[in-house]
Motif scaffolding. Structure first.
Motif, PDB file in Angstrom:
ATOM      1  N   GLN A  56     -41.684 -22.094 -96.688  1.00 42.10           N
ATOM      2  CA  GLN A  56     -41.901 -21.766 -95.279  1.00 42.10           C
ATOM      3  C   GLN A  56     -42.765 -20.510 -95.125  1.00 42.10           C
ATOM      4  O   GLN A  56     -43.468 -20.356 -94.135  1.00 42.10           O
ATOM      5  CB  GLN A  56     -40.567 -21.572 -94.559  1.00 42.10           C
ATOM      6  CG  GLN A  56     -39.732 -22.846 -94.505  1.00 42.10           C
ATOM      7  CD  GLN A  56     -38.414 -22.603 -93.832  1.00 42.10           C
ATOM      8  OE1 GLN A  56     -38.381 -22.292 -92.649  1.00 42.10           O
ATOM      9  NE2 GLN A  56     -37.333 -22.740 -94.573  1.00 42.10           N
ATOM     10  N   TRP A  57     -42.712 -19.620 -96.113  1.00 47.80           N
ATOM     11  CA  TRP A  57     -43.514 -18.395 -96.059  1.00 47.80           C
ATOM     12  C   TRP A  57     -44.996 -18.703 -96.275  1.00 47.80           C
ATOM     13  O   TRP A  57     -45.851 -17.909 -95.928  1.00 47.80           O
ATOM     14  CB  TRP A  57     -43.001 -17.376 -97.074  1.00 47.80           C
ATOM     15  CG  TRP A  57     -41.922 -16.485 -96.539  1.00 47.80           C
ATOM     16  CD1 TRP A  57     -42.103 -15.262 -95.945  1.00 47.80           C
ATOM     17  CD2 TRP A  57     -40.525 -16.719 -96.523  1.00 47.80           C
ATOM     18  NE1 TRP A  57     -40.900 -14.727 -95.575  1.00 47.80           N
ATOM     19  CE2 TRP A  57     -39.889 -15.615 -95.921  1.00 47.80           C
ATOM     20  CE3 TRP A  57     -39.712 -17.757 -96.964  1.00 47.80           C
ATOM     21  CZ2 TRP A  57     -38.528 -15.512 -95.749  1.00 47.80           C
ATOM     22  CZ3 TRP A  57     -38.348 -17.659 -96.790  1.00 47.80           C
ATOM     23  CH2 TRP A  57     -37.766 -16.544 -96.189  1.00 47.80           C
ATOM     24  N   ASP A  58     -45.316 -19.867 -96.842  1.00 45.01           N
ATOM     25  CA  ASP A  58     -46.715 -20.255 -97.040  1.00 45.01           C
ATOM     26  C   ASP A  58     -47.479 -20.273 -95.721  1.00 45.01           C
ATOM     27  O   ASP A  58     -48.661 -19.951 -95.678  1.00 45.01           O
ATOM     28  CB  ASP A  58     -46.815 -21.647 -97.686  1.00 45.01           C
ATOM     29  CG  ASP A  58     -46.328 -21.675 -99.120  1.00 45.01           C
ATOM     30  OD1 ASP A  58     -46.114 -20.591 -99.704  1.00 45.01           O
ATOM     31  OD2 ASP A  58     -46.152 -22.785 -99.654  1.00 45.01           O
ATOM     32  N   LYS A  59     -46.814 -20.650 -94.644  1.00 46.04           N
ATOM     33  CA  LYS A  59     -47.465 -20.709 -93.329  1.00 46.04           C
ATOM     34  C   LYS A  59     -47.982 -19.340 -92.916  1.00 46.04           C
ATOM     35  O   LYS A  59     -49.022 -19.225 -92.269  1.00 46.04           O
ATOM     36  CB  LYS A  59     -46.497 -21.251 -92.284  1.00 46.04           C
ATOM     37  CG  LYS A  59     -46.096 -22.688 -92.519  1.00 46.04           C
ATOM     38  CD  LYS A  59     -45.024 -23.123 -91.543  1.00 46.04           C
ATOM     39  CE  LYS A  59     -44.521 -24.509 -91.909  1.00 46.04           C
ATOM     40  NZ  LYS A  59     -43.355 -24.898 -91.133  1.00 46.04           N
ATOM     41  N   MET A  60     -47.263 -18.296 -93.290  1.00 50.19           N
ATOM     42  CA  MET A  60     -47.701 -16.944 -92.943  1.00 50.19           C
ATOM     43  C   MET A  60     -48.940 -16.552 -93.746  1.00 50.19           C
ATOM     44  O   MET A  60     -49.845 -15.913 -93.223  1.00 50.19           O
ATOM     45  CB  MET A  60     -46.570 -15.949 -93.178  1.00 50.19           C
ATOM     46  CG  MET A  60     -45.404 -16.156 -92.242  1.00 50.19           C
ATOM     47  SD  MET A  60     -44.098 -14.986 -92.593  1.00 50.19           S
ATOM     48  CE  MET A  60     -42.679 -16.002 -92.216  1.00 50.19           C
ATOM     49  N   HIS A  64     -53.028 -15.721 -92.560  1.00 48.67           N
ATOM     50  CA  HIS A  64     -53.586 -14.430 -92.987  1.00 48.67           C
ATOM     51  C   HIS A  64     -52.747 -13.247 -92.516  1.00 48.67           C
ATOM     52  O   HIS A  64     -53.276 -12.168 -92.245  1.00 48.67           O
ATOM     53  CB  HIS A  64     -55.045 -14.287 -92.535  1.00 48.67           C
ATOM     54  CG  HIS A  64     -55.901 -15.410 -92.993  1.00 48.67           C
ATOM     55  ND1 HIS A  64     -56.308 -15.548 -94.292  1.00 48.67           N
ATOM     56  CD2 HIS A  64     -56.406 -16.481 -92.323  1.00 48.67           C
ATOM     57  CE1 HIS A  64     -57.033 -16.645 -94.417  1.00 48.67           C
ATOM     58  NE2 HIS A  64     -57.108 -17.233 -93.244  1.00 48.67           N
ATOM     59  N   CYS A  65     -51.443 -13.443 -92.412  1.00 45.33           N
ATOM     60  CA  CYS A  65     -50.555 -12.336 -92.047  1.00 45.33           C
ATOM     61  C   CYS A  65     -50.539 -11.325 -93.189  1.00 45.33           C
ATOM     62  O   CYS A  65     -50.585 -11.703 -94.361  1.00 45.33           O
ATOM     63  CB  CYS A  65     -49.139 -12.859 -91.789  1.00 45.33           C
ATOM     64  SG  CYS A  65     -49.042 -13.978 -90.389  1.00 45.33           S
ATOM     65  N   TRP A  82     -35.053  -8.290 -94.618  1.00 37.28           N
ATOM     66  CA  TRP A  82     -34.763  -9.669 -95.028  1.00 37.28           C
ATOM     67  C   TRP A  82     -36.023 -10.492 -95.242  1.00 37.28           C
ATOM     68  O   TRP A  82     -36.004 -11.525 -95.879  1.00 37.28           O
ATOM     69  CB  TRP A  82     -33.836 -10.378 -94.042  1.00 37.28           C
ATOM     70  CG  TRP A  82     -34.268 -10.331 -92.603  1.00 37.28           C
ATOM     71  CD1 TRP A  82     -33.752  -9.525 -91.626  1.00 37.28           C
ATOM     72  CD2 TRP A  82     -35.283 -11.094 -91.972  1.00 37.28           C
ATOM     73  NE1 TRP A  82     -34.383  -9.732 -90.441  1.00 37.28           N
ATOM     74  CE2 TRP A  82     -35.335 -10.700 -90.616  1.00 37.28           C
ATOM     75  CE3 TRP A  82     -36.170 -12.080 -92.390  1.00 37.28           C
ATOM     76  CZ2 TRP A  82     -36.228 -11.254 -89.703  1.00 37.28           C
ATOM     77  CZ3 TRP A  82     -37.056 -12.623 -91.486  1.00 37.28           C
ATOM     78  CH2 TRP A  82     -37.070 -12.207 -90.158  1.00 37.28           C
ATOM     79  N   SER A  83     -37.143 -10.024 -94.705  1.00 31.82           N
ATOM     80  CA  SER A  83     -38.379 -10.790 -94.875  1.00 31.82           C
ATOM     81  C   SER A  83     -38.917 -10.681 -96.299  1.00 31.82           C
ATOM     82  O   SER A  83     -39.876 -11.346 -96.656  1.00 31.82           O
ATOM     83  CB  SER A  83     -39.435 -10.348 -93.862  1.00 31.82           C
ATOM     84  OG  SER A  83     -39.839  -9.025 -94.086  1.00 31.82           O
ATOM     85  N   CYS A  84     -38.291  -9.871 -97.117  1.00 35.51           N
ATOM     86  CA  CYS A  84     -38.686  -9.751 -98.524  1.00 35.51           C
ATOM     87  C   CYS A  84     -37.985 -10.788 -99.409  1.00 35.51           C
ATOM     88  O   CYS A  84     -38.076 -10.721-100.626  1.00 35.51           O
ATOM     89  CB  CYS A  84     -38.377  -8.354 -99.046  1.00 35.51           C
ATOM     90  SG  CYS A  84     -39.399  -7.106 -98.267  1.00 35.51           S
ATOM     91  N   THR A  85     -37.304 -11.731 -98.808  1.00 25.66           N
ATOM     92  CA  THR A  85     -36.603 -12.763 -99.567  1.00 25.66           C
ATOM     93  C   THR A  85     -37.466 -13.377-100.665  1.00 25.66           C
ATOM     94  O   THR A  85     -37.005 -13.505-101.805  1.00 25.66           O
ATOM     95  CB  THR A  85     -36.046 -13.845 -98.625  1.00 25.66           C
ATOM     96  OG1 THR A  85     -35.072 -13.239 -97.776  1.00 25.66           O
ATOM     97  CG2 THR A  85     -35.412 -14.987 -99.384  1.00 25.66           C
ATOM     98  N   PRO A  86     -38.726 -13.760-100.414  1.00 21.37           N
ATOM     99  CA  PRO A  86     -39.523 -14.354-101.501  1.00 21.37           C
ATOM    100  C   PRO A  86     -39.687 -13.434-102.711  1.00 21.37           C
ATOM    101  O   PRO A  86     -39.669 -13.902-103.846  1.00 21.37           O
ATOM    102  CB  PRO A  86     -40.880 -14.627-100.853  1.00 21.37           C
ATOM    103  CG  PRO A  86     -40.580 -14.774 -99.402  1.00 21.37           C
ATOM    104  CD  PRO A  86     -39.463 -13.796 -99.138  1.00 21.37           C
ATOM    105  N   VAL A  87     -39.804 -12.142-102.482  1.00 21.06           N
ATOM    106  CA  VAL A  87     -39.960 -11.202-103.600  1.00 21.06           C
ATOM    107  C   VAL A  87     -38.689 -11.190-104.444  1.00 21.06           C
ATOM    108  O   VAL A  87     -38.739 -11.263-105.678  1.00 21.06           O
ATOM    109  CB  VAL A  87     -40.296  -9.779-103.091  1.00 21.06           C
ATOM    110  CG1 VAL A  87     -40.331  -8.793-104.243  1.00 21.06           C
ATOM    111  CG2 VAL A  87     -41.617  -9.796-102.342  1.00 21.06           C
TER     112      VAL A  87
END
Length: 173
Positions: A56-60, A64-65, A82-87
């Protein structure tokens, strides 16, 4: 309920399946995906659902966020922790590096493949860097680990085999 052990065993597995596939269950927001992933990991469903959730983070990235957003529908920067979940997922699950005791003086390395064929990265710790590179070639898995200092490692391979060593560099296939 799963994370706190209010629901365990087969009931927890059933609840997790319902959360992921049930039509009458609200889907997780970005702010709760970290918790959802912890629950899925606890019941053994992490590898099945982590990659679709993280994608889902791919959309960001496509928009180009420059920071993670609160929602892909309204891509403004919120910069929440919490937005650092992928890391976190990349270092602790895909590379598989987590502390076992005293920070990272002793580490567990348990990569989750999640349908991937390779991963490579560096995890900073209070004891220096731990570099992990693994690949899956057909049914052959290999992993290379190096660290800034000699470190005690418990390595759990995808087939469940455990290796314990104290080294600065380690490779296994």
């Amino acid at each position: 309920a799963i994370i706190s052990n209010a629901v365990t065993g087969e009931d927890a597995l059933r609840l997790a399946k319902e959360m992921m596939t049930g039509d009458d269950v609200a889907k997780s927001s970005f702010s709760k995906i970290y918790d959802l992933l912890r629950a899925l990991d606890k019941v053994g469903m992490y590898d099945e659902y982590a990659l679709p959730l993280l994608s889902q983070w791919d959309k960001m990235v496509e928009k180009h966020c420059t920071t993670w957003c609160e929602s892909t529908d309204f891509p403004r920067s919120e910069c929440h922790g919490w937005s650092c979940t992928p890391v976190y997922e990349m270092t602790s699950k895909i590379l598989g590096v987590t502390p076992m005791e005293n920070g990272f003086e002793k580490v567990k390395i348990e990569p989750h493949l999640m349908g991937l064929t390779y991963a490579k990265g560096r995890v900073p710790t209070g004891y220096g860097y731990i570099d992990v590179s693994w690949k899956l070639d057909g049914d052959k898995f290999s992993i290379d680990i190096s660290s800034s200092k000699e470190v005690e490692m418990e390595i759990i391979l995808p087939d469940g085999k455990k290796v314990t060593t104290k080294a600065k560099d380690y490779s296994i296939a």
